[in-house]
Design an enzyme around this catalytic site. Structure first.
Site, short mmCIF file in Angstrom:
data_model
loop_
_atom_site.label_atom_id
_atom_site.label_comp_id
_atom_site.label_asym_id
_atom_site.label_seq_id
_atom_site.Cartn_x
_atom_site.Cartn_y
_atom_site.Cartn_z
N CYS A 42 0.84 -1.19 0.00
CA CYS A 42 0.00 0.00 0.00
C CYS A 42 0.87 1.24 0.00
CB CYS A 42 -0.90 0.00 1.23
SG CYS A 42 -1.99 1.43 1.33
N TRP A 43 0.67 2.08 -1.00
CA TRP A 43 1.51 3.28 -1.13
C TRP A 43 0.92 4.46 -0.37
CZ3 TRP A 43 2.43 6.74 -6.00
CH2 TRP A 43 3.75 7.17 -6.05
N GLU A 44 -0.27 4.27 0.19
CA GLU A 44 -1.02 5.36 0.80
C GLU A 44 -1.29 6.44 -0.23
OE1 GLU A 44 0.15 4.94 5.50
OE2 GLU A 44 0.70 6.77 4.42
N THR C 215 7.34 3.11 -0.64
CA THR C 215 8.47 3.29 -1.54
C THR C 215 8.43 4.70 -2.08
OG1 THR C 215 7.00 2.34 -3.19
CG2 THR C 215 8.68 0.90 -2.30
#
Lengths: 159, 272, 636
Positions: A42-44, C215
């Site tokens: 999950c990259w938010e 990331t």
């Protein structure tokens, strides 16, 4: 900070499942409501949070490094063309933001290139793209060439 | 149109059907209580409500009453929380259908247990209307609207625990309809109908049945949170506010209409 | 599970990956091919897919030629120095001269671009960057692509490109599977624009639990651009040029607006300026041509990104970390404070969440910075990607083979992170590259180059079996154990990813080893990658989501192998601060002022490495004398 879904707010509409770029919002087989199946992917990005019509999705900072007790919530209003944020720190400090997300009604200012006049063969053989050269400088100038710049490409060590 | 329960009642011990209904009602009550206590969901709910009460301004009794009425009328009676029109219609069909069906069943079982032809026609009629509403709303939901089918791409024939309520409801009503169409009476279909009904009402601790009690409470809580200003920590500033229109970069919207239409939300969430 | 095979035939232009590069290609293709069949195949949902999912707060590639702010060649020189001299200047010049028309169209479509209230021009963050409210940047450009395309296939994980069987080295389309329905999708096309993602998550990240998702570059950028291109036998360039970023710690929030607009600066833990003390030693390593602090100070020429990283890395290793961003002064200004927060909300919300969680208010404290784990991509301060032809009017003959942005595989074009040698393109440059590729692809078709393609059912069937193998493998070998994830017959995709990340980190210069590697380590890396490739035949997927992860892993692995080959080949340390060759700790312009180019033979898996000469823009004495257009001066 991965996403999570409030049990009392989700009504299983599927917007989050449909929009998630990471394919991690899925439907729980016991409750038929959404949940995040892979928080470590999950990259938010908040795509699901913004898409949820019930504001049922929220974010809790990644447990690796974010303490509990904070809140960053959003209201993306397509009709008004704005996005509103409310940030609440763990210590209670609050910040509010409101910004535009589009200046024109959605989709109305984008032409269908199938319907514009077709390019001439001169344009096809040249280097210009659609709407060029006009849209480069919004004047009568042309596309810049190496000749215009007084330059050439030379092999070797130059700085 | 006859009262099928009266037909069956003739071949069953006296009070059997009445007792069965009472047991089913008890199963729902006890099942819900068990669900709440066992999972601690009531404790969570009230703790959460206390939290959000604490964050906003105190609401007066009159305000709370008015919110309760709005919850009852809009969220409960009109299934107003559904943002998707199809889902809302399917739910309304199922909900009101079920109410009609249950009320008509109770009236026929308790009120007219004797001669089948003595029952006023209105009751079997309402029972059938209710049954059809449940079946139309339910099968439509089952095959087309269910989110794991519609948005996730699963086969409509895939079964999961979440399907227990809908499936047992559809099984019960469908079997009941078949049984009544065959004239009522006590045969294989009758017992299957009863079995499905037991699963429906008895399965409350494991199915989503109890959510019919939780959802209105949650809807009330959501409205209270909006009213007391805490709004569940959601932002409350909007473009409608002239003060916000003066904010940095909002001048980019100076010449833009207040309704920009829909972008991503234009289409149903079925992009695959 | 019986999955159907769905064939989409007679496609003229297939756009694989609908990020900024792909949407640009799809959009422009319709103009040059009003009667052509344009199809998009996208892994997620085009409205939010790609690296721009959460939005952007700046467009970092805009010349401003309409206001005489810059010329394209200025941008080339800037990118050249930032990449320590090694870029494709023909491709860069081409991108820079077109990018403004892209940005002006974005504004016309509704993208909110901030204006300078005094001058009326776009509000500049820095020389190349303008500030935008780009939360809906992706939905807006996606809409443009949708208006141009005949069909948009969402949730299709493209796993392989199809190759023409009538002659070697020509593309014929692509295949993949639908992540929702599981169906096998075959796209038969005369051209393919490969605009899938670059590589995140091939090196071990600093955060390894939930935090692995935070990331810098999107976690769904699974190196598929490289995985597809390399498997098709396309030549790749500069794959060793991985990027390391100095960003806010843990959240990896962007610092561009901070440095440029808020005018913040960095300090070590003692409150000292630290960069200059490392410069003398660094200058010995890279040469005065690349690092001349006095000249930089006078001319405002920026210090290359990697060298600034180097200073942070060294300072922290010397025990004077953490490095801070001094924000306390700037944040006293309420407008700058608002911009400082909006910068995250419009681009990297996770950073705002982290500061809220840790009670960090930049008004009262100076937040920490760190250097990230390495990433491999091609549109930022780095330029890995496919070796492509440039435009006919700019490129030297050895850089031009018929069609702009075409790889060395006929009919296969690249855009965005997929193209090598064009750093500093960012979003607008990637979209522009897509436009260039689309025009060239249409010309390729009009020239008849896409005729006579043959794809046998055997090829289609072979790929089908390959694609679903992980599901089959799981189904069968799951029976060996009672339960759990440990099984002697397979690894699941997460286990495979953990292994790849550890391997690349330890042997190919990840953060745990201070970005250091050498020939011995790289050779060990290649050996381990080869063994891993065998194990990847036994990767198991329990459902379609895991199958997606399995193919992402395979693409990542293929890219990682290529990165390692390139890193081994280049015998110098060209970008200290990105990575170091411990055995050759210097810049070696005499031997290595070249672009590295590789090709993996699809049949044998063998790599062939070559050095391609680097061409630079230099003064053309003859042209200067007869120049038509007046020189455009840089305005203040």
């Amino acid at each position: 900070m991965p996403t999570f879904v409030y049990m009392t707010r989700c009504d299983g509409c599927g917007h989050c499942v449909d929009i998630c770029p990471s394919d991690i919002m899925h439907i729980d087989p016991t409750y038929r409501r959404a949940y995040n199946i892979e928080p470590n992917m999950c990259w938010e990005c908040y795509s699901c949070v913004k898409a949820c019509p019930q504001h049922a999705i929220d974010v809790r900072g990644y447990a690796d490094f974010a303490p509990l007790g904070h809140s960053v919530r959003v209201d993306r209003d397509e009709r008004k063309g704005t996005i509103a944020w409310k940030i609440k720190f763990r210590d209670g400090t609050e910040k509010n933001f409101l910004s535009p997300i589009t200046t024109k009604p959605w989709g109305t200012a984008i032409p269908k290139l199938a319907e514009v006049p077709a390019p001439s063969s001169e344009q096809r053989d040249g280097q210009l793209l659609y709407n060029e050269p006009k849209y480069i400088r919004l004047d009568e100038g042309g596309l810049r060439t190496l000749k215009d710049a007084g330059l050439k490409l030379k092999k070797g060590v130059y700085y | 149109m006859l009262n099928p329960f009266a037909v069956a009642g003739a071949s069953l011990p006296a009070g059997f059907l009445q007792g069965f209904l009472v047991v089913m009602a008890l199963a729902v009550v006890l099942g819900t209580l068990f669900d709440i206590v066992h999972k601690g969901s009531a404790r969570y709910f009230f703790a959460n409500m206390r939290n959000s009460r604490g964050r906003g301004r105190e609401l007066g009794g009159g305000e709370l009453a008015s919110i309760a009425v709005q919850t009852a009328v809009v969220d409960v009676l009109a299934s107003g929380e559904f943002c998707n029109a199809r889902r809302r219609v399917a739910h309304l069909l199922g909900m009101y259908g079920f109410v009609l069906y249950v009320v008509a069943t109770a009236v026929m079982v308790f009120g007219y247990p004797g001669e089948p032809m003595a029952t006023p026609r209105i009751w079997p009629l309402l029972w059938w209307i209710g049954a059809w509403m449940v079946m139309i709303g339910g099968y439509w939901f089952w095959f087309f609207i269910r989110v794991d089918v519609a948005a996730e791409g699963h086969s409509p024939l895939r079964l999961a625990k979440a399907d227990l309520f809908v499936l047992s409801l559809l099984a019960s009503v469908t079997l009941g309809a078949i049984w009544a169409a065959l004239g009522g009476g006590v045969g294989l279909v009758f017992w299957l109908y009863l079995l499905a009904t037991v699963v429906l009402f008895g399965g409350v601790p494991w199915s989503k049945f109890a959510h019919m009690f939780f959802k209105p409470a949650a809807a009330f809580d959501k409205r209270v949170s909006r009213a007391n200003g805490s709004a569940e920590n959601l932002p409350t500033q909007t473009r409608d506010d002239p003060a916000q229109q003066q904010r940095h970069s909002m001048e980019l919207l100076r010449n833009a209409p207040m309704d920009m239409g829909l972008g991503i939300k234009r289409e149903a969430p079925r992009h695959y | 599970m019986a999955y159907h095979t769905i064939v989409e035939d007679d496609i003229d232009i297939l756009v694989v990956g609908a990020g900024l590069g792909g949407t640009g290609a799809a959009w422009e293709a319709r103009f040059w091919g009003q009667d052509k069949k344009i199809v998009i195949a996208e892994k997620a949902n085009i409205d939010r897919s790609g690296a721009v999912a959460q939005g952007l707060y700046a467009i970092n590639c805009y010349m401003g030629t309409r206001w005489g702010e810059n010329n394209p060649e200025d941008h080339v020189r800037y990118a050249r120095i930032d990449l320590m001299g090694l870029v494709r200047e023909d491709l860069l010049f081409d991108m820079a001269r077109h990018v403004d028309s892209t940005v002006h169209q974005f504004e016309e479509w509704g993208l909110p671009i901030m204006r300078n209230p005094k001058t009326g021009r776009y509000l500049r963050e820095g020389r190349w960057q303008i500030m935008i409210h780009g939360e809906s940047y992706k939905p807006i450009v996606a809409e443009a692509a949708k208006k141009s395309a005949d069909k948009v296939f969402n949730r299709i994980c493209v796993t392989h490109l199809l190759m023409d069987e009538s002659r070697p080295n020509r593309v014929a389309g692509a295949v993949g599977f639908n992540v929702r329905t599981g169906n096998y999708h075959v796209f038969k096309s005369k051209t393919v624009v490969c605009s899938a993602g670059g590589a995140s998550n091939i090196f071990k990240p600093r955060s390894t639990g939930e935090g692995a998702g935070r990331t810098w570059y999107a976690p769904w950028s699974s190196a598929s651009a490289y995985g597809l291109l390399i498997e098709a036998g396309a030549k790749m360039t500069q794959m060793e040029n991985r990027i390391v970023l100095a960003r806010f710690k843990d959240g990896y929030g962007p610092v561009g607006a901070y440095f440029l607009h808020l005018k913040t600066y960095t300090q070590n833990s003692l409150g000292e300026e630290y960069e200059s003390k490392w410069f003398p030693e660094l200058q010995k390593m890279v040469g005065k041509e690349y690092l001349d602090p006095e000249a930089s100070h006078l001319t405002h020429r920026p210090i290359p990104t990697c060298l600034r990283n180097h200073c942070i890395i060294q300072e922290v290793a010397a025990g004077r970390g953490p490095i801070h961003m001094v924000t306390m002064q700037a944040f006293q200004d309420p407008h700058l404070e608002e911009v400082g927060w909006e910068n995250f909300l419009g681009m990297t919300v996770g950073q705002a969440v982290l500061w809220a969680a840790t009670d960090v208010d930049p008004k009262h404290e100076n937040p920490e910075l760190t250097t990230s784990e390495p990433y491999v991509m091609g549109s930022h301060a780095t330029c890995s990607g496919a070796w492509c032809s440039g435009p006919e009017d700019v490129s030297p003959p050895e850089y031009f083979w018929g069609y702009n942005r075409m790889t060395t595989v006929e009919g296969l074009f690249g855009a965005g992170d997929a193209v090598g040698g064009t750093p500093h393109a960012f979003s607008s440059g990637s979209f522009t590259e897509g436009r260039l590729a689309a025009k060239a692809a249409c010309k390729y078709i009009d020239d008849g180059k896409g005729e006579g393609i043959v794809v046998s059912n055997a090829q289609i069937e072979r790929r089908r079996k390959q694609i679903y193998k992980p599901l089959e493998h799981y189904r069968v070998y799951r029976n060996a154990v009672v339960a759990g994830t440990v099984n002697p017959h397979y690894i699941n995709p997460q286990q495979g990813l953990d292994r790849l990340q550890k391997l690349m980190d330890e042997y190919c210069g990840g953060y745990t080893v201070g970005y250091m590697t050498n020939e011995k380590l790289l050779n060990i890396c290649l050996k381990k990658l080869a063994i891993m490739e065998e194990d990847l035949e036994s990767v198991a997927a329990k459902d379609l989501h895991e199958l997606l992860r399995a193919w992402e892993l395979k693409h990542r692995h293929r890219a990682a192998e290529c990165v390692t080959q390139h890193t081994l080949f280049r015998k110098e340390t060209r970008w200290p601060g990105y990575y170091y060759r411990g055995d050759v700790m210097k810049v070696d312009d005499e031997n290595w002022h070249v672009l590295t180019v590789s090709r993996r033979d699809p049949e044998t898996g063998e790599y062939t490495m070559e050095r391609a000469p680097c061409y630079h823009l230099v003064e053309d004495e003859e042209a200067t004398a007869s120049r038509q257009a007046p020189a455009q001066k840089l305005s203040a």
